[in-house]
Enzyme design. Structure first.
Site, PDB file in Angstrom:
ATOM      1  N   GLU A   1       3.124   1.436  -4.486  1.00 38.29           N
ATOM      2  CA  GLU A   1       4.345   0.984  -3.804  1.00 38.29           C
ATOM      3  C   GLU A   1       5.607   1.084  -4.666  1.00 38.29           C
ATOM      4  OE1 GLU A   1       3.507  -2.882  -2.100  1.00 38.29           O
ATOM      5  OE2 GLU A   1       2.593  -1.921  -0.368  1.00 38.29           O
TER       6      GLU A   1
ATOM      7  N   GLU B   1      -3.366   0.780   3.314  1.00 41.66           N
ATOM      8  CA  GLU B   1      -3.681  -0.645   3.267  1.00 41.66           C
ATOM      9  C   GLU B   1      -3.349  -1.285   4.606  1.00 41.66           C
ATOM     10  OE1 GLU B   1      -1.599  -2.827   0.241  1.00 41.66           O
ATOM     11  OE2 GLU B   1      -1.836  -1.244  -1.237  1.00 41.66           O
TER      12      GLU B   1
END
Ligand code: GLA
Ligand code: ZN
Length: 673
Positions: free
Chosen positions: A151, A306
């Site tokens: 991320e 995710e």
């Protein structure tokens, strides 16, 4: 490098480094992963301190053993580079790797995702460990993909980053005079004499030069992409030619994902919708639109890296996913063109900040939990529909979604500092298209738009150089264009266009926007159809927030405002241009307007979905194609069972039951040659 897989990925982020002293737990994980139908895990994301406990001392044996054991069980590994969180020794020895915030404070060690992207030391140290990992695991048959960092996000204002920003500006503008002109620095006497004087935006310094703010955001994206490039380069130097991904986040505002995606072989993203905060269907549209954005970044399959098997620990309320929603969310990722649906996380941690985050295996540790059973069902169904892997989505409709334009629009003061409602505007178009069963792409101004039948530009504030010409060609050659209020206002450097807006498209649209009225939250106006409007619209719709006043320059008024001094002025117009049509929606109409308007317009222009017939409320229909075969995926995000409209001709059922109504959160997958 193409990422090709024969299976739909199912599994999740796995952190065995937290359990190395519990071989019994690691053994149990393997059994349970298999039982849950997991075929892939992501490893090593936050393992740097275990992989390199001291500078230059590497311990990979534990990781190797786990990758081997997983592989024996048919479970592949997506292997991470560990730059998302650095070890303490690195921060202590080389403080330059620590980020400096916008108020110019150097951060202490802690947290994650907070390193300087410019620091030569951080680049060197990540380079070393990436190379070693690639040398060691790059040819392991169990490893299928690189997960570069985690991320990416945030910005650093340290002296090294300031220097890099100045060089980037020099490269972009050449001379300081040019920069001053583009940033309009004579405003408030902010003129620069040299590039060396320039500082990144700061709450204790400059925030009012929109050109500076915009360029800083561009630079942050550039520098992040450059960091990714160097991470990938070190993996290649280590001898691995495996494809790479990075996990992106939602409609993340601070990085231009169209630019970042260029560094990746396949896009993946982390999806955490707030199910049950509002109607599930509304969340499904928002999540579906983000899947479509992620797919559009490269115009290729992507996957869900995710998602939470149940409730997260970081949303304002940790809402359990109601039975069936985990399954529905995972299948939605596939429906929209995904190559897999994975979770965060395999096993819940015992301590620290994520100890209450949902996982496939919770603290109790058994397989007899509601969540585990639903994960296992998801695994079984993904296996059953695995032939969808590698199929692609093609869309007739596209919506403009441009990061730079959003940055500039959000930075501006006016025309409505209380909120422009841009995201809602996008969703209104999206819902309008999707309710008719049309696939939708989201494109930025650099994308190829000629391949679409319909292009919607909601609040396209910035028209970059060449964009208006591209859109003109699109309409000339037969495209259907819909532009809204607050479009074509500023150029690439956020300087307002002179001579009328929407810049470059006034003749295409047959109007000129003259003034825009901001409405208070409690105010509204209405949009009334003209008696002989081209689409046979009959209802009056509420509009709020922004009302644009236009001067007609050849366009036909289709709807008019119902009140205020501009009562009777055009609120929606149409104009024929070349072989195409150009529509202008002057006000922020209610959702029902967009649904009715787009439905009629698509019918009128013969833009037909893959399935004929009425689509019941709650039903999402998406199509994927491969080798001349079309897959139809139906999902029910509504509140009651629905009858599904099946395509004409010979069909084969891959999953589900078409004889019965489709229950809530369930799915049907059909195949047609
Ligand atoms: C992100 C991160 C994960 C984890 C989850 C929790 O997506 O990538 O490491 O923290 O959030 O939801
Ligand atoms: Zn820095």
């Amino acid at each position: 490098m193409e990422f090709k897989t024969q299976k739909l990925l199912h599994g999740g982020d796995y952190n065995p480094e937290q359990w190395l002293d519990r071989p019994d737990i690691l053994e149990k994980d393997l059994e349970m992963l298999e039982e849950a139908g997991c075929n892939t895990v992501s490893l090593g994301i936050f393992s740097w301190a275990v992989l390199e406990p001291e500078e230059g001392v590497f311990h990979f044996e534990w990781l190797e053993e786990i990758i081997d054991r997983l592989y024996e069980k048919g479970i592949s590994t997506i292997l991470a580079t560990p730059s998302g969180a650095r070890p303490k020794w690195l921060a202590d020895k080389y403080p330059e790797v620590l980020r400096v915030d916008e108020a110019r404070r150097r951060q202490l060690f802690g947290h994650r995702h907070n390193h300087c992207y410019t620091s030569p030391v951080y680049r060197e140290k990540t380079g070393i460990i990436n190379r070693k990992l690639a040398e060691h695991f790059g040819k392991h048959p169990g490893v299928i993909l690189w997960h570069i960092s985690n991320e990416y996000g945030g910005e650093c204002h340290c002296p090294l980053c300031q220097e890099a920003f100045r060089s980037w500006l020099k490269e972009r503008y050449g001379t300081i005079e040019k920069l001053n002109k583009c940033w309009n620095t004579t405003f408030w006497s902010h003129t620069y004499q040299s590039f060396d004087q320039i500082e990144s935006p700061s709450s204790i310094g400059e925030t009012q030069l929109h050109g500076l703010n915009l360029d800083w955001k561009r630079f942050v994206s550039f520098q992040t992409a450059d960091f990714i490039r160097q991470e990938v380069r070190s993996v290649r130097e280590g001898g691995s030619s495996l494809p790479v991904t990075a996990n992106l986040m939602h409609y993340f505002q601070t990085l231009d994902y169209f630019k970042l995606a260029k560094e990746l072989d396949i896009v993946s993203w982390d999806t955490y919708p707030t199910w049950h905060k509002e109607a599930v269907l509304e969340t499904a549209y928002d999540n579906g639109m983000c899947h479509d954005l992620m797919r559009s970044l490269k115009g290729k399959p992507f996957f869900q890296m995710e998602s939470c098997p149940t409730s997260t620990n970081w949303q304002s309320v940790s809402k359990l996913k109601r039975p069936g929603v985990l399954f529905a969310q995972s299948m939605q990722a596939i429906a929209h063109g995904g190559e897999g649906a994975m979770y965060f996380q395999v096993r819940q941690s015992r301590g620290a900040s994520e100890k209450f985050h949902g996982a496939i295996i919770d603290h109790y540790g058994g397989n007899d939990t509601r969540v585990f059973r639903e994960v296992a069902k998801t695994g079984r169904v993904l296996k059953q529909i695995s032939e969808l892997a590698g199929s692609t989505v093609s869309s007739q409709a596209a919506i403009l979604y441009d990061w730079e334009s959003q940055w500039a629009m959000n930075d501006s003061q006016g025309p409505r500092n209380k909120g422009l409602h841009y995201h809602e505007a996008l969703l209104k178009f999206y819902r309008g298209f999707r309710k008719q069963g049309l696939n939708v792409d989201l494109v930025d101004m650099d994308c190829d738009i000629q391949k679409y039948r319909v292009l919607a530009i909601p609040m396209g504030y910035m028209f970059k150089e060449g964009f208006a010409e591209k859109v003109r060609k699109f309409v000339e050659e037969g495209g259907i264009l819909i532009v809204t209020y607050w479009s074509g206002i500023a150029d690439d450097t956020d300087l307002c266009y002179l001579g009328g807006t929407p810049h470059g498209l006034m003749d295409v649209l047959g109007i000129r926007s003259t003034e825009i009225d901001g409405l208070y939250d409690w105010e509204e106006n209405s949009m009334i159809p003209e008696e002989k409007n081209s689409l046979g619209l009959e209802k009056t719709y509420v509009c709020k927030n922004l009302c644009d006043l236009v001067e007609l320059r050849g366009a036909k008024p289709e709807m008019t405002y119902g009140s205020d001094f501009y009562q009777g002025y055009a609120a929606v117009t149409s104009h024929s241009f070349g072989k195409g049509q150009a529509w202008y929606v002057a006000a922020d109409g209610e959702a029902a307007f967009y649904e009715d308007f787009l439905k009629r317009l698509m019918q009128e222009c013969c833009v037909a979905a893959a399935v004929k017939g009425e689509i019941p409320t709650g039903l999402e229909i998406t199509t994927r194609e491969k080798d001349g075969v079309c897959y139809y995926i139906y999902q029910n995000f509504g509140t009651a069972s629905v009858k599904i409209p099946v395509p004409e001709g010979e069909i084969q059922v891959i999953y589900g039951d078409i004889e019965k109504e489709l229950p809530v959160y369930e799915m049907v997958v059909l195949k047609k040659q």
